[in-house]
Scaffold this motif. Structure first.
Motif, PDB file in Angstrom:
ATOM      1  N   TYR A  15      90.038  63.126  26.532  1.00  0.00           N
ATOM      2  CA  TYR A  15      90.302  64.107  25.487  1.00  0.00           C
ATOM      3  C   TYR A  15      89.005  64.668  24.910  1.00  0.00           C
ATOM      4  N   ASN A  16      88.012  63.810  24.735  1.00  0.00           N
ATOM      5  CA  ASN A  16      86.746  64.227  24.141  1.00  0.00           C
ATOM      6  C   ASN A  16      85.690  64.625  25.178  1.00  0.00           C
ATOM      7  N   LYS A  17      86.115  64.715  26.439  1.00  0.00           N
ATOM      8  CA  LYS A  17      85.233  65.120  27.536  1.00  0.00           C
ATOM      9  C   LYS A  17      83.982  64.237  27.626  1.00  0.00           C
ATOM     10  N   LEU A  18      84.200  62.929  27.544  1.00  0.00           N
ATOM     11  CA  LEU A  18      83.119  61.953  27.653  1.00  0.00           C
ATOM     12  C   LEU A  18      83.202  61.264  29.003  1.00  0.00           C
ATOM     13  N   ASP A  19      82.088  60.726  29.464  1.00  0.00           N
ATOM     14  CA  ASP A  19      82.084  59.946  30.696  1.00  0.00           C
ATOM     15  C   ASP A  19      82.318  58.484  30.359  1.00  0.00           C
ATOM     16  N   LEU A  20      83.239  57.858  31.073  1.00  0.00           N
ATOM     17  CA  LEU A  20      83.489  56.429  30.936  1.00  0.00           C
ATOM     18  C   LEU A  20      82.848  55.754  32.143  1.00  0.00           C
ATOM     19  N   VAL A  21      81.846  54.955  31.899  1.00  0.00           N
ATOM     20  CA  VAL A  21      81.124  54.321  32.992  1.00  0.00           C
ATOM     21  C   VAL A  21      81.804  53.012  33.352  1.00  0.00           C
ATOM     22  N   GLU A  22      82.247  52.926  34.577  1.00  0.00           N
ATOM     23  CA  GLU A  22      82.860  51.689  35.045  1.00  0.00           C
ATOM     24  C   GLU A  22      82.019  51.047  36.145  1.00  0.00           C
ATOM     25  N   ASP A  23      80.990  51.729  36.572  1.00  0.00           N
ATOM     26  CA  ASP A  23      80.045  51.136  37.499  1.00  0.00           C
ATOM     27  C   ASP A  23      78.655  51.583  37.077  1.00  0.00           C
ATOM     28  N   LEU A  24      77.656  51.103  37.764  1.00  0.00           N
ATOM     29  CA  LEU A  24      76.292  51.362  37.321  1.00  0.00           C
ATOM     30  C   LEU A  24      75.575  52.363  38.225  1.00  0.00           C
ATOM     31  N   LYS A  25      76.292  53.310  38.785  1.00  0.00           N
ATOM     32  CA  LYS A  25      75.684  54.248  39.723  1.00  0.00           C
ATOM     33  C   LYS A  25      75.053  55.463  39.052  1.00  0.00           C
ATOM     34  N   LYS A  26      75.304  55.690  37.784  1.00  0.00           N
ATOM     35  CA  LYS A  26      74.771  56.867  37.093  1.00  0.00           C
ATOM     36  C   LYS A  26      73.491  56.505  36.338  1.00  0.00           C
ATOM     37  N   ARG A  27      72.453  56.215  37.070  1.00  0.00           N
ATOM     38  CA  ARG A  27      71.162  55.859  36.455  1.00  0.00           C
ATOM     39  C   ARG A  27      70.525  57.075  35.810  1.00  0.00           C
ATOM     40  N   GLU A  28      69.826  56.821  34.690  1.00  0.00           N
ATOM     41  CA  GLU A  28      69.034  57.855  34.026  1.00  0.00           C
ATOM     42  C   GLU A  28      69.873  59.104  33.728  1.00  0.00           C
ATOM     43  N   PHE A  29      71.105  58.931  33.303  1.00  0.00           N
ATOM     44  CA  PHE A  29      72.053  60.043  33.187  1.00  0.00           C
ATOM     45  C   PHE A  29      72.520  60.310  31.756  1.00  0.00           C
ATOM     46  N   PHE A  30      72.720  59.280  30.966  1.00  0.00           N
ATOM     47  CA  PHE A  30      73.373  59.415  29.665  1.00  0.00           C
ATOM     48  C   PHE A  30      72.395  59.505  28.503  1.00  0.00           C
ATOM     49  N   ASP A  31      72.811  60.228  27.451  1.00  0.00           N
ATOM     50  CA  ASP A  31      72.036  60.306  26.210  1.00  0.00           C
ATOM     51  C   ASP A  31      72.263  59.071  25.344  1.00  0.00           C
ATOM     52  N   PHE A  32      73.485  58.526  25.378  1.00  0.00           N
ATOM     53  CA  PHE A  32      73.859  57.365  24.571  1.00  0.00           C
ATOM     54  C   PHE A  32      74.658  56.386  25.409  1.00  0.00           C
ATOM     55  N   VAL A  33      74.428  55.113  25.173  1.00  0.00           N
ATOM     56  CA  VAL A  33      75.255  54.036  25.709  1.00  0.00           C
ATOM     57  C   VAL A  33      75.612  53.166  24.513  1.00  0.00           C
ATOM     58  N   VAL A  34      76.926  52.956  24.300  1.00  0.00           N
ATOM     59  CA  VAL A  34      77.410  52.243  23.122  1.00  0.00           C
ATOM     60  C   VAL A  34      78.228  51.037  23.551  1.00  0.00           C
ATOM     61  N   SER A  35      78.066  49.958  22.812  1.00  0.00           N
ATOM     62  CA  SER A  35      78.862  48.769  23.088  1.00  0.00           C
ATOM     63  C   SER A  35      79.180  48.032  21.803  1.00  0.00           C
ATOM     64  N   ARG A  36      80.352  47.439  21.798  1.00  0.00           N
ATOM     65  CA  ARG A  36      80.755  46.543  20.714  1.00  0.00           C
ATOM     66  C   ARG A  36      81.397  45.317  21.356  1.00  0.00           C
ATOM     67  N   ALA A  37      80.887  44.158  21.015  1.00  0.00           N
ATOM     68  CA  ALA A  37      81.438  42.886  21.506  1.00  0.00           C
ATOM     69  C   ALA A  37      81.441  42.806  23.030  1.00  0.00           C
ATOM     70  N   PHE A  38      80.347  43.252  23.643  1.00  0.00           N
ATOM     71  CA  PHE A  38      80.244  43.218  25.107  1.00  0.00           C
ATOM     72  C   PHE A  38      79.505  41.972  25.584  1.00  0.00           C
ATOM     73  N   ALA A  39      78.286  41.798  25.114  1.00  0.00           N
ATOM     74  CA  ALA A  39      77.448  40.681  25.555  1.00  0.00           C
ATOM     75  C   ALA A  39      76.277  40.565  24.585  1.00  0.00           C
ATOM     76  N   SER A  40      75.418  39.593  24.848  1.00  0.00           N
ATOM     77  CA  SER A  40      74.218  39.481  24.019  1.00  0.00           C
ATOM     78  C   SER A  40      73.396  40.755  24.178  1.00  0.00           C
ATOM     79  N   LEU A  41      72.520  41.022  23.227  1.00  0.00           N
ATOM     80  CA  LEU A  41      71.726  42.245  23.270  1.00  0.00           C
ATOM     81  C   LEU A  41      70.848  42.299  24.515  1.00  0.00           C
ATOM     82  N   ARG A  42      70.277  41.170  24.921  1.00  0.00           N
ATOM     83  CA  ARG A  42      69.401  41.228  26.101  1.00  0.00           C
ATOM     84  C   ARG A  42      70.184  41.512  27.379  1.00  0.00           C
TER      85      ARG A  42
END
Length: 125
Positions: A15-42
């Motif tokens: 709806y918001n025309k955003l990319d949902l990344v489900e794999d790691l093939k889009k290197r050096e592509f995004f302006d923002f990557v956001v996570s909540r309750a995913f893993a440790s920061l490192r």
């Protein structure tokens, strides 16, 4: 419940025309990557920073131990040519505290990162 959450996220991103990344093939592509309750920061940094363009921002929504995670992630951020640009501490009405950490990517990520998921989890940076 996980499927319902995933369907909701997919609907929101479409709806918001955003990319949902489900794999790691889009290197050096995004302006923002956001996570909540995913893993440790490192761990999140190693997986998320390679997806960012140089100058992009990793947004980590952490709990009360965000400051500790940031300390543990110092080496990872250095290896991944990134630095903390802002830290925001919030107290929720419930009394819980949150730490929002913004990390700016300063240079391209070496091709060696991210490593395999098994290696990331067994030997975090």
């Amino acid at each position: 419940q996980v499927k319902v959450r995933k369907d909701s996220i997919e609907e929101y991103t479409k709806y918001n025309k955003l990319d949902l990344v489900e794999d790691l093939k889009k290197r050096e592509f995004f302006d923002f990557v956001v996570s909540r309750a995913f893993a440790s920061l490192r761990v999140f940094a190693e997986v998320g920073i390679p997806l960012l363009k140089v100058g992009g921002t990793l947004i980590a929504m952490k709990g009360a131990k965000g400051k500790e995670e940031l300390f543990e992630a110092t080496k990872a951020l250095k290896i991944l040519h990134s630095s903390v640009s802002n830290i925001n501490y919030e107290n929720l009405p419930s009394g819980d505290s949150r730490t929002i950490i913004l990390v700016k990517k300063e240079e391209k990520t070496m091709k060696a990162y991210p490593r395999s998921w098994a290696e990331v989890m067994s030997k975090p940076l």
